[in-house]
Motif scaffolding. Structure first.
Motif, mmCIF file in Angstrom:
data_model
loop_
_atom_site.group_PDB
_atom_site.id
_atom_site.type_symbol
_atom_site.label_atom_id
_atom_site.label_comp_id
_atom_site.label_asym_id
_atom_site.label_seq_id
_atom_site.Cartn_x
_atom_site.Cartn_y
_atom_site.Cartn_z
ATOM 1 N N LEU A 103 21.571 69.268 92.481
ATOM 2 C CA LEU A 103 21.071 70.646 92.517
ATOM 3 C C LEU A 103 19.664 70.681 93.082
ATOM 4 N N THR A 104 19.453 71.588 94.029
ATOM 5 C CA THR A 104 18.130 71.845 94.600
ATOM 6 C C THR A 104 17.726 73.270 94.245
ATOM 7 N N ARG A 125 14.786 64.637 83.135
ATOM 8 C CA ARG A 125 16.135 64.948 82.646
ATOM 9 C C ARG A 125 17.179 64.961 83.765
ATOM 10 N N GLY A 126 16.740 64.835 85.016
ATOM 11 C CA GLY A 126 17.686 64.761 86.123
ATOM 12 C C GLY A 126 18.428 66.040 86.412
ATOM 13 N N LEU A 127 17.888 67.177 86.000
ATOM 14 C CA LEU A 127 18.600 68.450 86.189
ATOM 15 C C LEU A 127 18.560 68.924 87.633
ATOM 16 N N VAL A 128 17.459 68.632 88.331
ATOM 17 C CA VAL A 128 17.350 69.005 89.739
ATOM 18 C C VAL A 128 16.926 67.787 90.541
ATOM 19 N N GLN A 129 17.306 67.804 91.826
ATOM 20 C CA GLN A 129 16.991 66.668 92.691
ATOM 21 C C GLN A 129 15.975 67.022 93.773
ATOM 22 N N GLY A 130 15.576 68.274 93.867
ATOM 23 C CA GLY A 130 14.584 68.659 94.857
ATOM 24 C C GLY A 130 14.174 70.109 94.687
ATOM 25 N N LEU A 131 12.973 70.445 95.194
ATOM 26 C CA LEU A 131 12.458 71.822 95.210
ATOM 27 C C LEU A 131 12.120 72.202 96.637
ATOM 28 N N VAL A 132 12.568 73.379 97.065
ATOM 29 C CA VAL A 132 12.166 73.974 98.334
ATOM 30 C C VAL A 132 11.419 75.255 98.010
ATOM 31 N N LEU A 133 10.146 75.316 98.359
ATOM 32 C CA LEU A 133 9.297 76.457 98.021
ATOM 33 C C LEU A 133 8.894 77.182 99.306
#
Length: 300
Positions: A103-104, A125-133
Motif C-alpha cells: 500500500l502506498t 508496523r509495515g502498513l504502508v510501503q511508500g508515501l507520495v506527497l
C-alpha cells in the motif's frame, strides 16, 4: 466503476461523523490510497486510471466533513486536531490491507501534511510501503504578521468556530474549473471556487501539525515529495496562474521535505499547479512519469 463504502466514525463535538472510501479495483495485490486537501474531495478520475493501468488498485478517502462525507450539521473541514483524521485512515488501511500486500499513500496539500504524521505514528508496523506527497501543506503561505497571529492561537481562541476574516481568492478555482479558465469539471458545492472559510480552530490545528513535522519525524518508508517549480501570490486571475502554485509556496515544501524521514526524494516540476495532476497535459505527463519512476525504484 467505483465502489463506495461509508465508514461510521465515533461522534465528535458536532455530532455524527462519517468518512467515505471510494475504490476502483482489478484484483491486484498492490494498492494506493489517496487523501485530498482542504476545500477538496476525490474527483481526479485520471489519477485513478493511471494507477489501474499499472496494475495497482485505487482507493480514495473523502475525509470527515468533506465531499461525500459532509453531513448537514457539520462545519466544512472543521477539526480541532489533524489527528481526528487518523481513525478513518486506520479503518481504510485495515480494509485495504485485507486484500493487498502493498500500500502506498498518495496525498495532496493538507492531506500531504496529515499523511506523514499518520505514517510516523504507525512506523514499524509495515502498513504502508511508500508515501507520495503532492504539494504538501508544510507551512503557511502568508505574510509575516498573519503567520505570527496564527502562531498565537491558543485555547480558548483556537476553539472559536467563526471564520477568520482573511479574505478569499478564487484564482486557483478559476484556473482549474472548465466553466472558467481551466479544463476540469468538479462539483462546485463540494469544492467552491473561493474555498472554504478558515476557522481559528482549524488554523491552530494545522500550525500544531506543521510544528510537529518541522521538529522532525521518523517515517520509515520511502517518500516522494512533488512540488511546482514556482509559487505565485496573486489576488486576481492572471494567465500565469495556470502554470504555478498559487496556493502554497514550493520553497517551503522543499525546505521541510527532509524533516519527514531518512529516505526522501523531492522533485520540482516546472509549470505545475497546486494539485500537480491537474496541471496542463504536458506537465501532468511529467508528473506521472516521475511518479512511475519513483515507484518502480522504491515501492514493490
Amino acid at each position: 466503476m467505483y465502489e463506495t463504502t461509508v465508514l461510521a466514525m465515533p461522534p465528535d463535538y458536532e455530532g455524527e461523523v462519517v468518512a467515505t472510501l471510494i475504490s476502483k479495483r482489478t484484483g491486484s495485490r498492490r494498492a494506493v490510497l489517496y487523501l485530498h486537501g482542504f476545500t477538496d474531495y476525490f474527483f481526479q478520475d485520471h489519477l485513478a486510471d493511471h494507477y489501474i493501468a499499472r496494475g495497482i488498485d485505487f482507493y480514495a478517502l473523502d475525509l470527515r466533513k468533506y465531499g461525500r462525507s459532509l453531513l448537514p450539521h457539520q462545519t466544512r473541514g472543521l477539526v480541532r486536531s489533524v489527528t481526528e483524521y487518523f481513525p478513518e485512515i486506520d479503518e481504510a488501511v485495515r480494509l485495504i490491507r485485507r486484500d493487498h500486500d502493498e500500500l502506498t499513500l498518495n496525498a495532496h496539500s493538507t492531506g500531504g501534511l496529515i499523511a506523514p504524521l499518520w505514517a510516523d505514528r504507525v512506523r514499524g508496523r509495515g502498513l504502508v510501503q511508500g508515501l507520495v506527497l503532492n504539494s504538501p501543506f508544510f507551512d503557511l503561505n502568508v505574510s509575516r504578521p498573519v503567520r505570527l497571529a496564527a502562531d498565537l492561537l491558543k485555547t480558548p481562541l483556537s476553539y472559536v468556530t467563526r471564520p477568520i476574516p482573511l479574505g478569499s481568492s478564487n484564482v486557483y478555482g478559476r484556473s482549474l474549473h472548465r466553466d472558467h479558465d481551466g479544463e476540469w469539471h468538479y462539483d462546485l458545492e463540494m469544492k467552491p471556487l473561493g474555498g472554504f472559510p478558515v476557522h481559528a480552530t482549524w488554523l491552530a490545528a494545522v500550525r500544531r501539525a506543521q510544528r510537529r513535522l518541522h521538529a522532525g519525524l521518523k517515517v520509515d518508508v520511502p517518500v516522494l515529495v512533488l512540488t511546482s517549480g514556482k509559487g505565485l501570490r496573486v489576488r486576481d486571475f492572471v494567465p500565469e496562474a495556470r502554470s504555478a502554485d498559487v496556493v502554497l509556496d514550493p520553497e517551503h515544501m522543499a525546505r521541510w521535505a527532509t524533516s519527514i524521514g531518512p529516505h526522501v526524494t523531492c522533485v520540482r516540476v516546472d509549470g505545475g499547479v497546486h494539485d500537480l495532476v491537474l496541471s496542463s497535459e504536458p506537465v501532468r505527463k511529467q508528473v506521472f512519469a516521475e511518479l512511475d519512476r519513483w515507484m518502480g525504484a522504491y515501492v514493490g
